[in-house]
Design a protein around this motif. Structure first.
Motif, PDB file in Angstrom:
ATOM      1  N   ALA A   1       0.825  -1.205   0.000  1.00  0.00           N
ATOM      2  CA  ALA A   1       0.000   0.000   0.000  1.00  0.00           C
ATOM      3  C   ALA A   1       0.863   1.261   0.000  1.00  0.00           C
ATOM      4  N   SER A   2       1.890   1.289   0.841  1.00  0.00           N
ATOM      5  CA  SER A   2       2.752   2.472   0.936  1.00  0.00           C
ATOM      6  C   SER A   2       3.462   2.749  -0.380  1.00  0.00           C
ATOM      7  N   SER A   3       3.937   1.687  -1.023  1.00  0.00           N
ATOM      8  CA  SER A   3       4.624   1.831  -2.307  1.00  0.00           C
ATOM      9  C   SER A   3       3.683   2.371  -3.383  1.00  0.00           C
ATOM     10  N   ALA A   4       2.468   1.832  -3.433  1.00  0.00           N
ATOM     11  CA  ALA A   4       1.490   2.285  -4.430  1.00  0.00           C
ATOM     12  C   ALA A   4       1.064   3.726  -4.175  1.00  0.00           C
ATOM     13  N   THR A   5       0.915   4.088  -2.898  1.00  0.00           N
ATOM     14  CA  THR A   5       0.541   5.461  -2.539  1.00  0.00           C
ATOM     15  C   THR A   5       1.624   6.446  -2.966  1.00  0.00           C
ATOM     16  N   ALA A   6       2.865   6.126  -2.646  1.00  0.00           N
ATOM     17  CA  ALA A   6       3.979   7.017  -2.999  1.00  0.00           C
ATOM     18  C   ALA A   6       4.084   7.199  -4.509  1.00  0.00           C
ATOM     19  N   SER A   7       3.913   6.106  -5.243  1.00  0.00           N
ATOM     20  CA  SER A   7       3.987   6.163  -6.707  1.00  0.00           C
ATOM     21  C   SER A   7       2.862   7.022  -7.288  1.00  0.00           C
ATOM     22  N   TYR A   8       1.656   6.862  -6.747  1.00  0.00           N
ATOM     23  CA  TYR A   8       0.496   7.620  -7.243  1.00  0.00           C
ATOM     24  C   TYR A   8       0.691   9.118  -6.997  1.00  0.00           C
ATOM     25  N   ILE A   9       1.107   9.474  -5.781  1.00  0.00           N
ATOM     26  CA  ILE A   9       1.283  10.889  -5.443  1.00  0.00           C
ATOM     27  C   ILE A   9       2.387  11.517  -6.300  1.00  0.00           C
ATOM     28  N   LYS A  10       3.457  10.777  -6.511  1.00  0.00           N
ATOM     29  CA  LYS A  10       4.559  11.280  -7.334  1.00  0.00           C
ATOM     30  C   LYS A  10       4.096  11.568  -8.762  1.00  0.00           C
ATOM     31  N   ASP A  11       3.219  10.701  -9.280  1.00  0.00           N
ATOM     32  CA  ASP A  11       2.749  10.853 -10.661  1.00  0.00           C
ATOM     33  C   ASP A  11       1.685  11.937 -10.818  1.00  0.00           C
ATOM     34  N   HIS A  12       0.951  12.264  -9.752  1.00  0.00           N
ATOM     35  CA  HIS A  12      -0.213  13.152  -9.893  1.00  0.00           C
ATOM     36  C   HIS A  12      -0.096  14.482  -9.161  1.00  0.00           C
TER      37      HIS A  12
ATOM     38  N   ALA B   1       1.889  16.899  -9.456  1.00  0.00           N
ATOM     39  CA  ALA B   1       2.204  18.042 -10.327  1.00  0.00           C
ATOM     40  C   ALA B   1       0.950  18.691 -10.902  1.00  0.00           C
ATOM     41  N   THR B   2      -0.135  17.930 -10.994  1.00  0.00           N
ATOM     42  CA  THR B   2      -1.383  18.464 -11.567  1.00  0.00           C
ATOM     43  C   THR B   2      -2.167  19.291 -10.553  1.00  0.00           C
ATOM     44  N   ALA B   3      -1.767  19.245  -9.281  1.00  0.00           N
ATOM     45  CA  ALA B   3      -2.478  19.992  -8.239  1.00  0.00           C
ATOM     46  C   ALA B   3      -1.997  21.442  -8.240  1.00  0.00           C
ATOM     47  N   THR B   4      -2.918  22.366  -8.476  1.00  0.00           N
ATOM     48  CA  THR B   4      -2.557  23.784  -8.571  1.00  0.00           C
ATOM     49  C   THR B   4      -2.940  24.568  -7.328  1.00  0.00           C
ATOM     50  N   SER B   5      -3.557  23.912  -6.360  1.00  0.00           N
ATOM     51  CA  SER B   5      -3.947  24.589  -5.122  1.00  0.00           C
ATOM     52  C   SER B   5      -3.797  23.622  -3.957  1.00  0.00           C
ATOM     53  N   LYS B   6      -3.846  24.173  -2.741  1.00  0.00           N
ATOM     54  CA  LYS B   6      -3.695  23.336  -1.553  1.00  0.00           C
ATOM     55  C   LYS B   6      -4.811  22.294  -1.436  1.00  0.00           C
ATOM     56  N   PRO B   7      -6.106  22.669  -1.673  1.00  0.00           N
ATOM     57  CA  PRO B   7      -7.169  21.656  -1.629  1.00  0.00           C
ATOM     58  C   PRO B   7      -6.952  20.534  -2.644  1.00  0.00           C
ATOM     59  N   GLN B   8      -6.479  20.898  -3.831  1.00  0.00           N
ATOM     60  CA  GLN B   8      -6.223  19.860  -4.839  1.00  0.00           C
ATOM     61  C   GLN B   8      -5.083  18.946  -4.413  1.00  0.00           C
ATOM     62  N   ALA B   9      -4.056  19.528  -3.803  1.00  0.00           N
ATOM     63  CA  ALA B   9      -2.936  18.719  -3.315  1.00  0.00           C
ATOM     64  C   ALA B   9      -3.399  17.766  -2.221  1.00  0.00           C
ATOM     65  N   GLN B  10      -4.268  18.253  -1.340  1.00  0.00           N
ATOM     66  CA  GLN B  10      -4.805  17.391  -0.291  1.00  0.00           C
ATOM     67  C   GLN B  10      -5.641  16.257  -0.880  1.00  0.00           C
ATOM     68  N   LEU B  11      -6.405  16.588  -1.943  1.00  0.00           N
ATOM     69  CA  LEU B  11      -7.216  15.556  -2.605  1.00  0.00           C
ATOM     70  C   LEU B  11      -6.323  14.489  -3.234  1.00  0.00           C
ATOM     71  N   VAL B  12      -5.223  14.935  -3.855  1.00  0.00           N
ATOM     72  CA  VAL B  12      -4.286  13.965  -4.450  1.00  0.00           C
ATOM     73  C   VAL B  12      -3.702  13.058  -3.364  1.00  0.00           C
ATOM     74  N   GLN B  13      -3.404  13.634  -2.200  1.00  0.00           N
ATOM     75  CA  GLN B  13      -2.885  12.840  -1.086  1.00  0.00           C
ATOM     76  C   GLN B  13      -3.893  11.764  -0.678  1.00  0.00           C
ATOM     77  N   LEU B  14      -5.165  12.168  -0.540  1.00  0.00           N
ATOM     78  CA  LEU B  14      -6.205  11.207  -0.156  1.00  0.00           C
ATOM     79  C   LEU B  14      -6.406  10.150  -1.239  1.00  0.00           C
ATOM     80  N   GLN B  15      -6.410  10.593  -2.494  1.00  0.00           N
ATOM     81  CA  GLN B  15      -6.556   9.642  -3.606  1.00  0.00           C
ATOM     82  C   GLN B  15      -5.393   8.652  -3.630  1.00  0.00           C
TER      83      GLN B  15
END
Length: 511
Positions: A426-437, A439-453
């Motif tokens: 799970a940790s490996s998949a989470t880190a990979s997902y956040i690293k890939d996505h 950059a598309t977050a342009t605001s703090k709420p979007q960054a938080q959403l990417v973290q949750l996703q």
């Protein structure tokens, strides 16, 4: 009634159902403790000044003592008497819990948790082996193990609720103190009510080399998986621990095969049915422990549930386990082979796990999580009940304690593997997902959403592995658990390498 009171061989104890109440109460206490302390850990850490690096020892100290000493505890129960071991285990567990509740430092807390593990390793196999020797009638055994299985499976979720209430409305220390009244009532009831069948003890000399090798081997194995979770699989100490566990456990098996009175008679595990039960149970626990952890974090971190609300959210799984164990498993156990309950049960649980693999940040509890939990509970309850019974069925009474310890060992090792392995995935998949996505977050709420996703993506990725593990558990159960039909004449419980000397015949339980 004296502590040594016993019943004649083959004569059911008139107090066996009252005894079941106290055995079940003790089992509930042990299972509750596994989750209730996790809820209290953040508050305890802050009060006692435990560092982030050391806080894992609140869990690890217990796991190492409990997992490492289970076989020794089971053998002590066979040697001293299961009732005596049961009462002593309860008394020691209560004292250790009181010490934990009164802890004034991290070291005092770690010591109390290790002591809980020591006495838990004596208590758990004694409780299960008491059921094994007291309930020999097929229908009665089915009911008794149905109740025991429901408590063993559902107690963890009850621990979340109780732990949440005690931590939020009283104090974290009460998550330890609450064990004391449980233990006192169970110990007093057991002392006056439980009577063991005569001639069921194993008075052979204690196998000291077996005790040392098995304890060190199991401690190395459990700690290896604990280190893998916190420090990584490539950590040099983690690798050393795994290598040491393989060497020590191989030496243990070799030693046991050469002794006349071994700690673990190999006939206990080489029996095809029991071996299949131990393996399938261990696999199922691997899948369940990791998923239980992920779902707890999902509900609290992603959905914003409080600890108490999270505990209540798990209640449908508890209801499913009770139904599967006491209604489906108990009613069918004397009518169909055990593998036809275990295999389909694990597959139903895998179906529930498959639903959880569809989780997203905005998923509905009512439409996705609730039916998944019901299926998980029904499947596990149906499978665990005959598995618990079959794991101790047909063993010679003098081996009942160590056979029961093997059930607990497969669960303890499975829990350590499940937590470490699935958490790593799970940790490996989470880190990979956040690293890939990210950059598309342009605001703090979007960054938080990417973290949750990313978190949910990691959970679901690991849950897919859990689905496969449950399917494997079902395959093992259907392939290896091959005991005959209900009412078959052979009940010796003999497997590969199991002789016929001193074999005690008991009524047939459905397999």
């Amino acid at each position: 009634m004296s502590q040594t009171a016993s019943t004649a061989p083959g004569v059911p104890d008139a107090n066996r159902w009252r005894a079941l109440v106290f055995i079940a109460l003790a089992q509930l206490m042990v299972v509750l403790d596994a989750t209730i302390v996790n809820i209290a850990l953040p508050s305890a850490q802050q009060d006692l000044g435990i560092s982030d690096g050391d806080r894992q020892w609140v869990v690890t100290a217990y796991a190492l003592a409990f997992g490492g000493l289970l076989l020794f505890g089971g053998r002590i129960a066979d040697l001293w008497g299961r009732k005596r071991a049961f009462v002593l285990g309860l008394t020691g567990f209560a004292a250790a819990s009181a010490l934990g509740g009164a802890a004034q430092s991290g070291a005092m807390m770690f010591g109390a948790r290790a002591l809980q593990g020591v006495f838990g390793a004596l208590l758990a196999p004694a409780a299960l082996s008491l059921l094994a020797v007291m309930f020999t009638d097929a229908k009665e055994r089915a009911k008794a193990f149905g109740i025991y299985g429901a408590i063993a499976g559902g107690g963890g979720a009850v621990g979340l609720i109780l732990g949440g209430f005690l931590t939020e409305y009283l104090d974290w220390r009460w998550t330890f103190f609450v064990n004391v009244p449980f233990a006192i009532v169970a110990a007093a009831g057991a002392y006056f009510v439980i009577r063991e069948p005569q001639g069921s003890r194993n008075r052979s000399p204690l196998d000291i080399p077996g005790v040392v090798l098995s304890t060190l081997g199991l401690v190395s194995l459990v700690y290896g998986f604990t280190r893998a979770e916190s420090d990584g699989w490539s950590d040099s100490l983690t690798i050393t621990l795994f290598v040491a566990s393989v060497v020590l456990l191989a030496a243990f098996v070799f030693t046991e095969s050469r002794l006349k009175a071994p700690l673990l008679p190999l006939r206990v595990i080489t029996d095809r049915n029991r071996g299949g039960v131990y393996l399938s149970l261990g696999l199922a626990i691997i899948a369940m422990f990791g998923t239980f952890l992920f779902l707890t974090y999902y509900l609290q971190v992603v959905k914003g549930y409080s600890p108490v609300k999270t505990g209540f959210a798990f209640l449908p799984m508890v209801a499913g386990m009770i139904t599967g164990s006491t209604q489906i498993g108990t009613r069918l156990m004397t009518r169909v082979p055990a593998r036809l309950l275990m295999g389909p049960g694990f597959l139903v649980a895998a179906t529930g796990m498959l639903l959880l693999a569809q989780l997203q940040v905005g998923s509905s509890y009512g439409f996705l999580v609730l039916p998944a939990l019901v299926l998980l509970g029904l499947g596990m309850g149906t499978a665990f009940m005959p598995a618990m019974s079959l794991a101790t069925y047909g063993v010679q009474p003098r081996d009942a304690g160590v056979a029961s310890a093997m059930v607990n060992t497969s669960q303890q090792v499975g829990g350590a593997i499940g937590t470490a392995l699935l958490n790593t995935i799970a940790s490996s998949a989470t880190a990979s997902y956040i690293k890939d996505h990210i950059a598309t977050a342009t605001s703090k709420p979007q960054a938080q959403l990417v973290q949750l996703q990313g978190m949910v993506h990691g959970y679901t990725g690991a849950i897919w592995f859990a689905v496969g593990i449950l399917v494997l558990a079902a395959t093992v159960a259907l392939t290896f658990v091959n005991a005959g039909r209900p009412g078959a004449a052979s009940v010796s419980g003999q497997g590969a390498g199991e002789g016929t000397e001193d074999e005690v015949q008991v009524p047939v339980v459905a397999h």
